[in-house]
Motif scaffolding. Structure first.
Motif, PDB file in Angstrom:
ATOM      1  N   ALA A  67       0.820  -1.220   0.000  1.00  0.00           N
ATOM      2  CA  ALA A  67       0.000   0.000   0.000  1.00  0.00           C
ATOM      3  C   ALA A  67       0.850   1.265   0.000  1.00  0.00           C
ATOM      4  CB  ALA A  67      -0.985  -0.005   1.173  1.00  0.00           C
ATOM      5  N   ALA A  68       1.964   1.231  -0.743  1.00  0.00           N
ATOM      6  CA  ALA A  68       2.843   2.400  -0.847  1.00  0.00           C
ATOM      7  C   ALA A  68       2.086   3.558  -1.473  1.00  0.00           C
ATOM      8  CB  ALA A  68       4.062   2.049  -1.689  1.00  0.00           C
ATOM      9  N   GLN A  69       2.189   4.732  -0.880  1.00  0.00           N
ATOM     10  CA  GLN A  69       1.457   5.901  -1.360  1.00  0.00           C
ATOM     11  C   GLN A  69       2.354   6.800  -2.197  1.00  0.00           C
ATOM     12  OE1 GLN A  69      -0.366   8.294   1.698  1.00  0.00           O
ATOM     13  NE2 GLN A  69      -0.822   9.943   0.280  1.00  0.00           N
ATOM     14  N   PHE A  70       2.030   6.876  -3.489  1.00  0.00           N
ATOM     15  CA  PHE A  70       2.722   7.772  -4.408  1.00  0.00           C
ATOM     16  C   PHE A  70       1.685   8.369  -5.347  1.00  0.00           C
ATOM     17  CE2 PHE A  70       6.181   5.000  -3.064  1.00  0.00           C
ATOM     18  CZ  PHE A  70       7.203   5.918  -2.830  1.00  0.00           C
ATOM     19  N   ARG A  71       2.106   9.296  -6.192  1.00  0.00           N
ATOM     20  CA  ARG A  71       1.180   9.908  -7.152  1.00  0.00           C
ATOM     21  C   ARG A  71       0.707   8.859  -8.167  1.00  0.00           C
ATOM     22  NH1 ARG A  71       1.708  15.404  -6.415  1.00  0.00           N
ATOM     23  NH2 ARG A  71       3.748  16.110  -5.683  1.00  0.00           N
ATOM     24  N   SER A 100       5.163  18.154 -14.421  1.00  0.00           N
ATOM     25  CA  SER A 100       3.749  18.212 -14.058  1.00  0.00           C
ATOM     26  C   SER A 100       3.423  16.928 -13.307  1.00  0.00           C
ATOM     27  CB  SER A 100       2.868  18.341 -15.300  1.00  0.00           C
ATOM     28  OG  SER A 100       3.008  17.195 -16.112  1.00  0.00           O
ATOM     29  N   VAL A 101       2.384  16.983 -12.498  1.00  0.00           N
ATOM     30  CA  VAL A 101       2.037  15.819 -11.685  1.00  0.00           C
ATOM     31  C   VAL A 101       0.551  15.516 -11.791  1.00  0.00           C
ATOM     32  CG1 VAL A 101       3.902  16.159 -10.019  1.00  0.00           C
ATOM     33  CG2 VAL A 101       1.696  17.238  -9.621  1.00  0.00           C
ATOM     34  N   ALA A 102       0.228  14.257 -11.563  1.00  0.00           N
ATOM     35  CA  ALA A 102      -1.181  13.846 -11.537  1.00  0.00           C
ATOM     36  C   ALA A 102      -1.843  14.457 -10.308  1.00  0.00           C
ATOM     37  CB  ALA A 102      -1.266  12.325 -11.479  1.00  0.00           C
ATOM     38  N   GLY A 103      -3.111  14.749 -10.412  1.00  0.00           N
ATOM     39  CA  GLY A 103      -3.842  15.337  -9.302  1.00  0.00           C
ATOM     40  C   GLY A 103      -4.414  14.284  -8.371  1.00  0.00           C
TER      41      GLY A 103
END
Length: 150
Positions: A67-71, A100-103
């Motif tokens: 359950a690693a939390q990343f974008r 740019s990054v995912a929202g």
């Protein structure tokens, strides 16, 4: 022409410059063979906590980072520091300075093996670091485990 090829090769080596690692991790080794699952769920959709599962193997420790939390759509890589009876693992994005990054954020399951360990007891610690858009961006300890390498 020979000099030009040498200069291009030198620039490629210097240009890579290594990974963007936090203070204290400069000498960490890249982990080969790390696998990352597809996005499992958005972070807001669940209450699953990030977790470390460390399983000893002959000469190695298998690490599951659950359950690693990343974008969303963010590829990650791992690094390891081995000293005495400690194994420190850091997982962070491959691109630490995205344009740019995912929202959105995702949960991923990440698997890796730390090889070349001698027989004996090791303390394994897992850290996560997000990209440099986060400030401060110090490694966060996810978990620790004691393993006995056969």
């Amino acid at each position: 022409m020979h000099n030009m090829a040498w200069m291009v090769a030198a620039l490629l080596v210097v240009g890579c410059g290594g990974a963007d690692l936090p203070e204290g991790w400069e000498d960490a080794e890249a982990i080969e063979g790390l696998t990352q699952s597809e996005c499992k769920a958005g972070v807001s959709e669940d209450t699953v906590q990030e977790a470390l599962v460390a399983t000893p193997e002959r000469g190695a420790v298998h690490i599951e980072y659950r359950a690693a939390q990343f974008r969303c759509d963010q590829e990650v890589e791992g690094f390891v520091r081995i000293a005495d009876s400690r194994v420190d693992v850091l997982v962070q994005p491959v691109d630490m300075d995205p344009g740019s990054v995912a929202g959105c954020d995702c949960r991923y399951d990440i698997d890796m093996a730390i090889k070349g360990l001698s027989k004996g007891a090791f303390a394994v610690e897992l850290y996560r670091r997000w990209d440099n858009i986060n400030d401060p961006n110090d490694p966060k300890k996810i978990g620790s485990a004691d393993v006995q390498i056969p």
